[in-house]
Design a protein around this motif. Structure first.
Motif, PDB file in Angstrom:
ATOM      1  N   UNK A 153       2.698  19.745  -5.363  1.00 51.31           N
ATOM      2  CA  UNK A 153       3.513  19.359  -4.216  1.00 51.31           C
ATOM      3  C   UNK A 153       3.289  17.909  -3.830  1.00 51.31           C
ATOM      4  N   UNK A 154       4.306  17.315  -3.201  1.00 50.68           N
ATOM      5  CA  UNK A 154       4.240  15.922  -2.778  1.00 50.68           C
ATOM      6  C   UNK A 154       4.391  15.824  -1.266  1.00 50.68           C
ATOM      7  N   UNK A 155       3.386  15.250  -0.611  1.00 52.66           N
ATOM      8  CA  UNK A 155       3.365  15.120   0.851  1.00 52.66           C
ATOM      9  C   UNK A 155       3.770  16.434   1.528  1.00 52.66           C
ATOM     10  N   UNK A 156       2.981  17.448   1.263  1.00 52.42           N
ATOM     11  CA  UNK A 156       3.285  18.801   1.763  1.00 52.42           C
ATOM     12  C   UNK A 156       2.700  19.012   3.160  1.00 52.42           C
ATOM     13  N   UNK A 157       3.011  18.094   4.044  1.00 52.24           N
ATOM     14  CA  UNK A 157       2.503  18.119   5.414  1.00 52.24           C
ATOM     15  C   UNK A 157       2.965  19.351   6.174  1.00 52.24           C
ATOM     16  N   UNK A 158       4.113  19.892   5.775  1.00 47.49           N
ATOM     17  CA  UNK A 158       4.582  21.170   6.327  1.00 47.49           C
ATOM     18  C   UNK A 158       4.993  22.103   5.186  1.00 47.49           C
ATOM     19  N   UNK A 194      -6.889  19.550  -9.152  1.00 44.85           N
ATOM     20  CA  UNK A 194      -5.636  19.882  -8.483  1.00 44.85           C
ATOM     21  C   UNK A 194      -5.669  19.317  -7.061  1.00 44.85           C
ATOM     22  N   UNK A 195      -4.646  18.516  -6.756  1.00 44.83           N
ATOM     23  CA  UNK A 195      -4.575  17.798  -5.480  1.00 44.83           C
ATOM     24  C   UNK A 195      -3.532  18.427  -4.569  1.00 44.83           C
ATOM     25  N   UNK A 196      -3.887  18.591  -3.295  1.00 50.27           N
ATOM     26  CA  UNK A 196      -2.914  18.867  -2.236  1.00 50.27           C
ATOM     27  C   UNK A 196      -2.782  17.582  -1.436  1.00 50.27           C
ATOM     28  N   UNK A 197      -1.549  17.089  -1.317  1.00 48.26           N
ATOM     29  CA  UNK A 197      -1.281  15.742  -0.810  1.00 48.26           C
ATOM     30  C   UNK A 197      -0.498  15.792   0.497  1.00 48.26           C
ATOM     31  N   UNK A 198      -1.015  15.094   1.514  1.00 51.18           N
ATOM     32  CA  UNK A 198      -0.342  14.966   2.810  1.00 51.18           C
ATOM     33  C   UNK A 198      -0.123  13.498   3.136  1.00 51.18           C
ATOM     34  N   UNK A 199       0.798  13.237   4.053  1.00 56.20           N
ATOM     35  CA  UNK A 199       0.998  11.868   4.523  1.00 56.20           C
ATOM     36  C   UNK A 199       0.120  11.628   5.748  1.00 56.20           C
ATOM     37  N   UNK A 200       0.280  10.456   6.352  1.00 58.92           N
ATOM     38  CA  UNK A 200      -0.354  10.168   7.647  1.00 58.92           C
ATOM     39  C   UNK A 200      -1.861  10.315   7.660  1.00 58.92           C
ATOM     40  N   UNK A 227      -1.714   9.775   1.881  1.00 59.62           N
ATOM     41  CA  UNK A 227      -0.864   8.588   1.922  1.00 59.62           C
ATOM     42  C   UNK A 227      -1.370   7.686   3.037  1.00 59.62           C
ATOM     43  N   UNK A 228      -1.576   6.411   2.722  1.00 56.64           N
ATOM     44  CA  UNK A 228      -2.045   5.426   3.705  1.00 56.64           C
ATOM     45  C   UNK A 228      -1.023   4.296   3.754  1.00 56.64           C
ATOM     46  N   UNK A 229      -0.167   4.332   4.777  1.00 55.10           N
ATOM     47  CA  UNK A 229       0.907   3.348   4.920  1.00 55.10           C
ATOM     48  C   UNK A 229       0.855   2.719   6.310  1.00 55.10           C
ATOM     49  N   UNK A 230       0.145   1.622   6.483  1.00 54.13           N
ATOM     50  CA  UNK A 230       0.118   0.975   7.798  1.00 54.13           C
ATOM     51  C   UNK A 230       1.510   0.625   8.324  1.00 54.13           C
ATOM     52  N   UNK A 231       2.418   0.209   7.434  1.00 59.01           N
ATOM     53  CA  UNK A 231       3.773  -0.173   7.868  1.00 59.01           C
ATOM     54  C   UNK A 231       4.462   0.975   8.585  1.00 59.01           C
ATOM     55  N   UNK A 232       4.470   2.158   7.972  1.00 58.97           N
ATOM     56  CA  UNK A 232       5.144   3.307   8.572  1.00 58.97           C
ATOM     57  C   UNK A 232       4.418   3.801   9.821  1.00 58.97           C
ATOM     58  N   UNK A 233       3.098   3.714   9.821  1.00 57.83           N
ATOM     59  CA  UNK A 233       2.335   4.143  11.001  1.00 57.83           C
ATOM     60  C   UNK A 233       2.662   3.267  12.204  1.00 57.83           C
TER      61      UNK A 233
END
Length: 335
Positions: A153-158, A194-200, A227-233
């Motif tokens: 999964x990709x950015x599976x925050x929900x 195996x990675x589980x990936x979230x944003x923020x 995910x580490x995105x200072x711009x979006x944060x």
């Protein structure tokens, strides 16, 4: 002669990689599509380069490749990923495979079920997910690629595969689908993480929500992707500066290791290509955070689509050449 050079470089670089534990990578999944549109990449000196070779020249030792189930144009489908994995293998670079489990982009705002899976029930979808995972990885394995990590999964925050695996409504089903992916990965690459990936990465609450849920329902995973995105944060008013994003992400990394005992990876980051000097400073800080302030528990940093231009402001190229943003990786590789 060129093929012999590829082999020599790959063997010598593999020897270097075997002795190191920190990974510098990039998601270059869009490479073949850019090539199909006639684009040529260059190094900073203006010499033409294939993009994978260019990443290697910039000091990277790994690539990340996304997979869509049935993309309309074939890009990021199984055959395209196999082609890109072969290139990575030629340069002795490790590979991360990122399953989106969709026919198109999957992220916190969209996790669409592939068209061919829409009428499936839960058990049937678990089977389809496992078969898709196994099929792609088996094809990649045949290239000889060194697949060290696989994202389920990709950015599976929900969660993913909405509404079937929407975590806030169906955490148990999301966990079951995740575990089906885990089992499929291990059938093909038993040693892959195996990675589980979230944003923020700045926000500990979203990580607790997902990883508490996975743990409660017995889903297996080996690594936490961030995910580490200072711009979006900053744009979302979650942080007031790029430094605050890095500080909060560092604290969250340290906390996640203590709570879950799982290693971590920054699988996506980026900075504004139009502000290259600041961008280099940001990426250098992200690499320093991961490498030197995670207690040794963060294993690497991947830039998302550094070669992207015009349509994506967080690439790291201008005029088809890398900006100084990518020097952060080169300099880190030399330390």
């Amino acid at each position: 002669m060129r093929k012999l050079l590829f082999i020599v470089v790959a063997l010598s670089w593999s020897a270097v990689m075997s002795a190191q534990t920190f990974w510098l990578g990039a998601d270059i999944s869009g490479t073949t599509q850019e090539e199909a549109h006639g684009r040529q990449f260059y190094n900073a000196a203006g010499q033409p380069r294939e993009n994978t070779a260019l990443m290697r020249e910039l000091g990277l030792n790994a690539v990340r490749l996304r997979v869509w189930v049935n993309p309309t144009d074939g890009f990021s489908g199984r055959d395209d990923v196999v082609l890109m994995a072969r290139r990575a293998c030629d340069w002795g670079m490790a590979v991360m495979i990122d399953f989106h489990y969709s026919d198109t982009w999957a992220d916190p705002g969209q996790q669409a079920i592939p068209a061919a899976w829409k009428e499936m029930g839960f058990e049937e979808m678990c089977k389809a997910l496992a078969e898709h995972t196994e099929s792609v990885l088996t094809a990649v394995k045949a290239t000889g690629a060194d697949v060290r990590w696989v994202q389920v999964g990709n950015e599976t925050t929900n969660g993913f595969l909405w509404p079937m695996g929407r975590a806030k409504d169906n955490m148990k089903q999301y966990a079951g689908l995740t575990d089906a992916g885990y089992a499929a990965v291990k059938k093909v690459f038993p040693k892959a993480e195996v990675i589980v990936h979230l944003d923020g990465a700045y926000d500990p609450h979203r990580y607790d929500f997902i990883f508490d849920g996975l743990r409660k329902h017995g889903a297996r995973f080996d690594m936490i992707g961030m995910s580490v995105y200072p711009y979006w944060d900053m744009r979302g008013k979650h942080t007031s500066s790029w430094q605050e994003t890095v500080t909060l992400a560092t604290a969250n990394m340290q906390r996640l290791w203590k709570k879950y005992g799982k290693p971590l990876m920054v699988v996506e980051t980026g900075a504004e290509a139009q502000k290259p000097d600041e961008g280099k400073q940001i990426i250098a800080a992200v690499i320093d955070m991961a490498k030197n302030h995670s207690g040794g528990h963060c294993h690497g940093v991947f830039y998302w689509a550094p070669e992207a231009q015009k349509h994506y402001r967080l690439g790291a190229f201008q005029n088809d050449r890398p900006t100084v943003i990518m020097d952060a990786f080169r300099e880190a590789s030399e330390q």
